[in-house]
Design an enzyme around this catalytic site. Structure first.
Site, short mmCIF file in Angstrom:
data_model
loop_
_atom_site.label_atom_id
_atom_site.label_comp_id
_atom_site.label_asym_id
_atom_site.label_seq_id
_atom_site.Cartn_x
_atom_site.Cartn_y
_atom_site.Cartn_z
N ASP A 208 -8.38 -9.24 27.24
CA ASP A 208 -7.56 -10.27 27.88
C ASP A 208 -6.80 -11.09 26.83
O ASP A 208 -7.37 -11.47 25.81
CB ASP A 208 -8.49 -11.19 28.68
CG ASP A 208 -7.74 -12.20 29.53
OD1 ASP A 208 -7.00 -11.78 30.43
OD2 ASP A 208 -7.90 -13.42 29.30
N GLU A 267 -4.27 -6.27 26.71
CA GLU A 267 -3.45 -7.02 27.64
C GLU A 267 -2.69 -8.03 26.79
O GLU A 267 -3.18 -9.12 26.49
CB GLU A 267 -4.30 -7.73 28.69
CG GLU A 267 -3.47 -8.28 29.84
CD GLU A 267 -3.25 -9.78 29.83
OE1 GLU A 267 -2.41 -10.26 30.60
OE2 GLU A 267 -3.90 -10.51 29.07
O1 TEU Z 1 -3.47 -13.16 31.90
C1 TEU Z 1 -2.70 -13.29 30.71
C2 TEU Z 1 -1.90 -14.49 30.67
O2 TEU Z 1 -1.99 -15.42 31.45
C3 TEU Z 1 -0.99 -14.59 29.54
O3 TEU Z 1 -0.90 -13.37 28.90
C4 TEU Z 1 0.34 -15.02 30.00
O4 TEU Z 1 0.90 -14.03 30.82
C5 TEU Z 1 1.24 -15.24 28.85
O5 TEU Z 1 0.60 -16.07 27.97
C6 TEU Z 1 2.54 -15.86 29.32
O6 TEU Z 1 3.42 -16.06 28.28
C7 TEU Z 1 -4.83 -12.95 31.72
C8 TEU Z 1 -5.45 -12.61 33.05
O7 TEU Z 1 -4.93 -11.40 33.50
C9 TEU Z 1 -5.21 -13.74 33.99
O8 TEU Z 1 -5.68 -13.47 35.28
C10 TEU Z 1 -5.86 -14.97 33.42
O9 TEU Z 1 -5.52 -16.07 34.22
C11 TEU Z 1 -5.42 -15.24 31.99
O10 TEU Z 1 -5.47 -14.08 31.19
C12 TEU Z 1 -6.30 -16.25 31.33
O11 TEU Z 1 -7.55 -15.68 31.07
#
Ligand code: TEU
Length: 529
Positions: A208, A267
């Site tokens: 994540d 991710e």
């Molecule tokens: O999501 C990732 C996320 O929130 C970030 O990568 C975001 O998209 C980016 O910083 C925007 O510029 C993951 C999970 O999939 C999500 O459900 C969670 O809320 C989040 O992490 C926080 O753990």
């Protein structure tokens, strides 16, 4: 299950535990419920399943605020229930990935409680990012960083004496304090967590927010427009720092100590394809979600450019492109592409397009049923984005509504409880025809399309990794070939076009008189030479 590099062309199903299947009748999906429904994934024909966080959590962010990284939330089951899920998945030939959330913990994690209790200057605070505020009374945040969920990325603590104290960093919700990855106790703990699950037979990890663990050491200001132009994410002082890569090399070496080709998937919200490719160099992670594909609009020049750029960027590092159309963070594909019958037609066509592309793919639960985004009522919203945005953004709950399995009214077989037990989110009244049961019986259903596409993909020698030569086609149309026999043609324009050569193997919608209608994709078998 012994196939080496199985992940290069694998299709993985994202299972959002609380919305998949409820075993105990409390209205919330759980691990025993998921185990009982694993036959759905076997029949669908995917290669792996990724479980979103099932850990103990105060649920400030759908379980991505973790209190204990090596336990199971009581409402989802026990560690033994997880073992049973894994054993059943393995018996069906499915590998199991789990979420690792290393960027932050819950604010109820013992480390964060200890940090608050210890006060400024204590080593307990060094596991997180605590700083004095700016301004005369330290009343201003230490810098201008913004949370991805809206508002400042800093929250001020209250000291034991009841007076305002230091600030701590949280790139997401205030209940998700960011860890300090430069404190050696943090990587040591996550090494323990990785080994714990590897020894339990987990086949891999979805990492994540893999782009955010290390922040600029000076905490330099980020400037205006943060999170508005995601193509600039890699330029932010809290994202995509060089120090991430030695860490991921160490993790790769660690998972490689275990048999069975265990997987790391990033991710990383990094949209520059060349920057993203750095996460999947040969000695780092195996896959990185291709979010540029998910973000692309339905249209011919745009999707073609994203496909080309993604393939070009991954080629030098030898990693497969990992295509994604949907996730628990995104608007359902059918809604994103316009909603109604047209949105669904496009979602079906996009699925055929994606599954013909070279590389790996992730399917989010419910996409195989063609579900639409649900408008969740104000008083049911859980996503922290709703509060953080001052009730201007409703957030991501609308794709996290429990799956409809059977029957004509809620809970549609999702839960053994009666209709008076509220489910994780309220399911809409119009999902009766969309249940897995109803669609299993209909050869034209979205579920039947996915099953057939995945069957062909598994059996066809030209699918999976390999080159993608584009064929000439009219504006608005994408046509490419795979191997010496497979053609994929997708009509993203607004007029029917002549079908490409070959025998139709599978079509996302009805074809008419040798023509491919708009919002339709087709796979064709060409005569071999
Ligand atoms: O999501 C990732 C996320 O929130 C970030 O990568 C975001 O998209 C980016 O910083 C925007 O510029 C993951 C999970 O999939 C999500 O459900 C969670 O809320 C989040 O992490 C926080 O753990």
């Amino acid at each position: 299950m012994s196939e080496p590099e199985w992940w290069r062309g694998a299709v993985c199903y994202e299972l959002y535990v609380r919305a998949f299947a409820d075993g105990d009748g409390d209205g919330v999906g759980d691990l025993p419920g998921a185990t009982a429904r694993l036959g759905h994934l076997r029949d669908l024909g995917v290669d792996a399943v990724w479980l979103t966080p099932f850990y103990p959590s105060p649920m400030a962010d759908g379980g991505y605020d973790i209190e204990d990284h090596t336990a199971v939330a009581p409402d989802l089951g026990t560690l033994e229930d997880l073992d049973r899920f894994v054993a059943q998945a393995h018996a069906y030939g499915l590998r199991v990935l789990i979420d690792l959330v290393p960027n932050h913990t819950a604010d109820t994690h013992p480390w964060f409680r200890a940090a608050l209790a210890a006060g400024p200057g204590g080593t307990e605070r060094e596991r997180y990012v605590f700083r004095d505020g700016r301004g005369p009374d330290g009343g201003l945040p230490p810098n201008d960083w913004q949370s991805a969920f809206g508002g400042p990325a800093w929250t001020r603590t209250t000291g034991a004496d009841g007076r305002p104290g230091q600030w701590y960093l949280h790139l997401h919700a205030p209940e998700q304090p960011d860890l300090n990855w430069r404190d050696p106790r943090v990587p040591a703990e996550f090494e323990r967590v990785l080994r714990f699950w590897l020894e339990r037979g987990i086949d891999g990890f979805r990492i994540d927010v893999a782009h955010a663990l290390f922040k600029d050491a000076r905490l330099a200001d980020a400037g205006p427009g943060q999170h508005l132009d995601i193509d600039r994410n890699h330029l932010m002082p809290y994202y995509d720092r060089e120090e991430l890569h030695p860490l991921y090399r160490a993790w790769r070496a660690l998972v490689d100590q275990y048999p069975g080709d265990r997987l790391l998937v990033a991710e990383a919200a990094v949209f520059d394809p060349e920057r993203l490719a750095r996460y999947v160099r040969r000695d780092e992670m195996h896959q990185a979600f291709n979010f540029a594909f998910l973000e692309a609009r339905w249209g011919e020049p745009e999707l073609r450019r994203v496909i080309d750029d993604s393939l070009d960027a991954m080629a030098p590092v030898g990693a497969p492109v990992t295509w994604v159309l949907a996730s628990h963070d995104a608007v359902r594909t059918a809604t994103r592409f316009g909603g109604g019958p047209r949105g669904l037609a496009r979602a079906r066509a996009a699925a055929l397009l994606m599954l013909a592309l070279p590389g790996a793919a992730y399917l989010y639960q419910g996409e195989e049923l063609g579900l639409d985004q649900v408008e969740v009522a104000d008083d049911e919203i859980r996503d922290p984005v709703w509060e953080r945005s001052g009730h201007t953004e409703r957030g991501r709950d609308g794709c996290r509504v429990p799956l409809p399995w059977s029957g004509s009214r809620p809970p549609y077989g999702f839960s053994p409880a009666g209709p008076d037990v509220p489910t994780w989110f309220t399911q809409p009244a119009h999902w009766g025809p969309l249940t897995a049961g109803a669609q299993s019986a209909d050869a034209r259903s979205t579920l039947a399309l996915y099953r057939e596409a995945l069957r062909i993909r598994r059996e066809h020698p030209a699918s999976g990794e390999g080159p993608l030569p584009w064929a000439d086609s009219p504006a608005g149309v994408l046509t490419f070939t795979r191997g010496d026999s497979l053609t994929c043609q997708a009509n993203l324009g607004d007029r029917p076009v002549p079908l490409a050569d070959g025998t139709v193997l599978l079509s996302s919608g009805p074809l008419a008189d040798g023509a491919l209608p708009p919002d339709t994709a087709v796979w064709l078998e060409r005569p071999r030479h």
